[in-house]
Scaffold this active site. Structure first.
Site, PDB file in Angstrom:
ATOM      1  N   LYS A  11      -1.244  -5.089   4.045  1.00 25.11           N
ATOM      2  CA  LYS A  11      -2.328  -5.560   4.911  1.00 25.11           C
ATOM      3  C   LYS A  11      -1.816  -6.128   6.221  1.00 25.11           C
ATOM      4  O   LYS A  11      -0.807  -6.838   6.244  1.00 25.11           O
ATOM      5  CB  LYS A  11      -3.128  -6.613   4.124  1.00 25.11           C
ATOM      6  CG  LYS A  11      -4.276  -7.251   4.849  1.00 25.11           C
ATOM      7  CD  LYS A  11      -5.264  -6.277   5.445  1.00 25.11           C
ATOM      8  CE  LYS A  11      -5.837  -5.287   4.457  1.00 25.11           C
ATOM      9  NZ  LYS A  11      -6.577  -4.178   5.110  1.00 25.11           N
TER      10      LYS A  11
ATOM     11  N   ASP B  39       0.819  -1.215   0.000  1.00 23.02           N
ATOM     12  CA  ASP B  39       0.000   0.000   0.000  1.00 23.02           C
ATOM     13  C   ASP B  39       0.852   1.263   0.000  1.00 23.02           C
ATOM     14  O   ASP B  39       0.413   2.317  -0.459  1.00 23.02           O
ATOM     15  CB  ASP B  39      -0.946  -0.011   1.197  1.00 23.02           C
ATOM     16  CG  ASP B  39      -2.015  -1.070   0.988  1.00 23.02           C
ATOM     17  OD1 ASP B  39      -1.750  -2.244   1.289  1.00 23.02           O
ATOM     18  OD2 ASP B  39      -3.084  -0.721   0.452  1.00 23.02           O
TER      19      ASP B  39
HETATM   20  O1  MRU Z   1      -7.669  -2.788   3.049  1.00 19.81           O
HETATM   21  P1  MRU Z   1      -7.412  -3.182   1.623  1.00 19.81           P
HETATM   22  O2  MRU Z   1      -8.190  -4.376   1.184  1.00 19.81           O
HETATM   23  O3  MRU Z   1      -7.526  -1.997   0.693  1.00 19.81           O
HETATM   24  O4  MRU Z   1      -5.879  -3.602   1.635  1.00 19.81           O
HETATM   25  C1  MRU Z   1      -5.313  -4.077   0.432  1.00 19.81           C
HETATM   26  C2  MRU Z   1      -3.947  -4.565   0.597  1.00 19.81           C
HETATM   27  O5  MRU Z   1      -3.331  -4.469   1.637  1.00 19.81           O
HETATM   28  C3  MRU Z   1      -3.298  -5.095  -0.635  1.00 19.81           C
HETATM   29  O6  MRU Z   1      -2.469  -6.173  -0.339  1.00 19.81           O
HETATM   30  C4  MRU Z   1      -2.477  -3.955  -1.240  1.00 19.81           C
HETATM   31  O7  MRU Z   1      -3.292  -2.860  -1.496  1.00 19.81           O
HETATM   32  C5  MRU Z   1      -1.791  -4.358  -2.470  1.00 19.81           C
HETATM   33  S1  MRU Z   1      -2.954  -4.337  -3.780  1.00 19.81           S
HETATM   34  C6  MRU Z   1      -2.397  -4.499  -5.269  1.00 19.81           C
END
Ligand code: MRU
Length: 350
Positions: free
Chosen positions: A247, A236
């Site tokens: 995550k 992220d």
């Molecule tokens: O809370 P989320 O579902 O938006 O978190 C998503 C993640 O952590 C993904 O692993 C990350 O965004 C990489 S996506 C290509």
């Protein structure tokens, strides 16, 4: 290819990821406020997809410019722009995408409402095409790291659903399969929102890619047992030194991977790199609604009102990361140098 998000005459159409895997429902959003709420409530999620949704939300705002004066447009654009920025704090792709929309606005403002409105749509659609293209590039670079017949553990969902299509970490897996390799994917279920169990498993099964779901607390067991040849996750936000926010639970997997001598790879486009942040301590971590931990689909799994914490992301220090796969190539430690070099390439378009 799975349609995560689409720009249509009727509005922005998004697959409602809260309903997967039980139901495949597409919602149409006609205002920036609705899109902002869809991002906040996880109708759409995943760093690149959030950025694209915000860009399309801003483009929807352009439909309201009508015959507004420059000052009126400025006021409206500023409101929409700051609403989008306030949706989710961790994924830097959101800020990157919104900034690009601001630049498109500023470039075309003097042409009046019609010119600005079309420029905003064009910019959002350009981001969609670029995102799929960068995922394919990451796939081509990254697949070389994946051995044939590998067991690959992933966490959360970093697939087509989290992007405009193809995926980051799952894009690398798709590219490895396209290169003729056999891959067994292991997907952590990813408490509390279950992106692994609900989303990764859904999209891989849809594409007939072999996937096994495990609960998060099983990862160490299978890493130690030798079932997993590498870990591959998305991101992220990546700090200048290569610390990776992803995550919640990613950090634990990275530590377990190192302990068991299993390489840990991150796949993310250059737009996920935040060179303004020196290390992971500076990355803002979103705290989400405690109810996501207390219940699953409205069914309580804790005593009502019990104190819980719900940080949506954690930071994996760079020492646990063997390589960062980007759309510009693969960065290896020391990441401060290798990432900067790739970022400079991106800026100059080389
Ligand atoms: O809370 P989320 O579902 O938006 O978190 C998503 C993640 O952590 C993904 O692993 C990350 O965004 C990489 S996506 C290509």
């Amino acid at each position: 290819m799975i349609r995560t998000i689409e720009w249509t005459d009727a509005g922005v159409v998004m697959l409602d990821q809260r309903m997967l895997p039980a139901e495949e429902i597409y919602n149409t959003y006609t205002t920036p406020e609705e899109v902002a709420e869809a991002i906040r409530s996880m109708v759409i999620r995943g760093a690149p997809a959030i950025g694209i949704a915000a860009a399309m939300g801003i483009a929807l705002g352009g439909r309201r410019f009508g015959r507004q004066s420059g000052a009126q447009m400025d006021a409206q654009f500023k409101r929409t722009w700051s609403d989008m920025l306030a949706t989710r704090p961790t994924a830097v792709n959101l800020f990157w995408a919104v900034e690009r929309m601001k630049r498109a606005y500023e470039r075309t403002r003097s042409g009046g409402p019609g010119a600005v409105s079309s420029a905003l749509v064009r910019e959002a659609l350009k981001m969609v095409a670029e995102d799929v293209d960068s995922n394919r590039k990451m796939g081509r670079f990254g697949q070389e790291l994946i051995p044939d017949a590998a067991g690959v553990l992933t966490h959360c969902n970093a697939g087509a659903l989290a992007t405009a299509g193809y995926g980051t970490a799952l894009g690398v897996i798709r590219a490895a399969l396209e290169a003729g390799k056999k891959i067994q994917v292991w997907a952590d279920e990813t408490r509390p929102f279950l992106q692994g169990a609900r989303l990764t498993a859904w999209e891989l099964k849809k594409d007939d890619i072999p996937v096994r779901v495990i609960t998060d607390n099983m990862a160490g067991h299978f890493l130690k047992a030798g079932s997993i040849d590498c870990v591959l996750v998305g991101a992220d936000r990546i700090a200048a030194n290569g610390d990776v926010a992803n995550k919640i639970g990613t950090y634990s997997v990275a530590v377990l991977a190192k302990e068991n001598g299993v390489p840990f790879y991150v796949a993310a486009p250059i737009s996920t790199l935040d060179l303004s942040i020196a290390d992971g301590d500076g990355i803002p971590i979103e705290e989400r609604d405690p109810e996501e931990v207390r219940s699953i689909k409205g069914v309580p799994v804790t005593p009502p009102g019990v104190e819980v914490f719900n940080p949506a992301f954690d930071v994996t220090p760079n020492r646990y990361v063997n390589a960062i796969i980007t759309d510009r190539g693969i960065a290896r430690p020391p990441f401060k140098e290798s990432l900067r070099e790739l970022a400079v390439h991106a800026d100059t378009g080389n």
